[in-house]
Design a protein around this motif. Sequence first.
Motif, PDB file in Angstrom:
ATOM      1  N   ASN A 264       0.810  -1.223   0.000  1.00 36.02           N
ATOM      2  CA  ASN A 264       0.000   0.000   0.000  1.00 36.02           C
ATOM      3  C   ASN A 264       0.839   1.267   0.000  1.00 36.02           C
ATOM      4  O   ASN A 264       0.306   2.359  -0.199  1.00 36.02           O
ATOM      5  N   TRP A 265       2.137   1.129   0.252  1.00 30.52           N
ATOM      6  CA  TRP A 265       3.009   2.287   0.314  1.00 30.52           C
ATOM      7  C   TRP A 265       3.534   2.648  -1.073  1.00 30.52           C
ATOM      8  O   TRP A 265       3.879   1.772  -1.874  1.00 30.52           O
ATOM      9  N   ASP A 266       3.614   3.927  -1.350  1.00 29.48           N
ATOM     10  CA  ASP A 266       4.082   4.399  -2.651  1.00 29.48           C
ATOM     11  C   ASP A 266       5.608   4.378  -2.700  1.00 29.48           C
ATOM     12  O   ASP A 266       6.272   4.992  -1.851  1.00 29.48           O
ATOM     13  N   ILE A 267       6.154   3.689  -3.673  1.00 31.63           N
ATOM     14  CA  ILE A 267       7.608   3.505  -3.754  1.00 31.63           C
ATOM     15  C   ILE A 267       8.339   4.825  -3.967  1.00 31.63           C
ATOM     16  O   ILE A 267       9.345   5.111  -3.305  1.00 31.63           O
ATOM     17  N   GLU A 268       7.844   5.645  -4.867  1.00 29.75           N
ATOM     18  CA  GLU A 268       8.551   6.894  -5.159  1.00 29.75           C
ATOM     19  C   GLU A 268       8.506   7.858  -3.969  1.00 29.75           C
ATOM     20  O   GLU A 268       9.474   8.587  -3.719  1.00 29.75           O
ATOM     21  N   GLU A 269       7.415   7.875  -3.222  1.00 29.40           N
ATOM     22  CA  GLU A 269       7.364   8.705  -2.021  1.00 29.40           C
ATOM     23  C   GLU A 269       8.374   8.200  -0.995  1.00 29.40           C
ATOM     24  O   GLU A 269       9.049   8.994  -0.318  1.00 29.40           O
TER      25      GLU A 269
END
Length: 300
Positions: A264-269
């Motif tokens: 669920n976590w955004d890789i680029e962020e």
Amino acid sequence: MDYSDPNAFTLPFQLTKQVRRDVYPLLEPTQPELSAKGKTVLITGVSGGIGKMQVIAESWATAGASGIVITGRNTEALESVATRLQSLAPATKVLAQSADITNEASVAALFAAAKEAVGKIDVLINSAGSLEAGLVGTAEPTKFFTDFQVNVLGTYLVTQNFLTQADGSGTVVSFTTGAIATVFPGMGGYTASKLALTRIMENLHAEQPNTRVFLLIPGIVQTAMTVDSLKPYAKDTPELSASWTLFLSTPRAEWLRGGIVSVNWDIEEMEAHKDEIVRDNLLGRAFLNAKLGKDGHPWS
């Protein structure tokens, strides 16, 4: 907690403000950066009727893996998945081998067959799992500890054999759960076993520096294991987990080694805050360092 919110069981465990539920461009299996050419992979739990593990195998086939070994207890289901994989990637060597991962001899036989069929396994995906619901103190002990047999002992036996044939190197991706951070009545055996697995994998990371170790939370996927109370919140696709396993096998994920990450976590962020994540060890110690919540960690 607002149980009418479809994100009620996702937001409390968010590291990033951006919530991912499905595959996005960076994680498309067809992306050259996610190419699995030259890699062999072994995926456990594929015949469990869950669907997620089948999708993982399909993503590795799409990405061009040179060899895919799928295992589980249901031979007929495995053969069906193997047929699908060969249709997706005719050049990929595919082995469907039934095994009981809680049995040492069965696991040894699995790896012997894998060696003959595809050679050395480069990537192990520990996705086999068990969830036997029951209240502590009232559940029958043998049933309660089934989760420990599969999630802990089984994963350990497969990992041990993988390390032996890989000479202490390679990539190990083990599925855990965000539920290790809280208490769900009736899921004591499951969450405790997953917490034990998490600590074992953290130890593996510390003890085997040549082995790339990752712990992956698949979000909430609609599967045969999903308890009824969580089904309204099962909004995450199995394809997202599948693509994450590909990503974790690439050099771009090197800085995440030894950590717990969620699909669920955004890789680029996360990459934008890489220095802070590494400095403060935000992905380790069962979430004791990161401040998870609706708007993600309050980045400095």
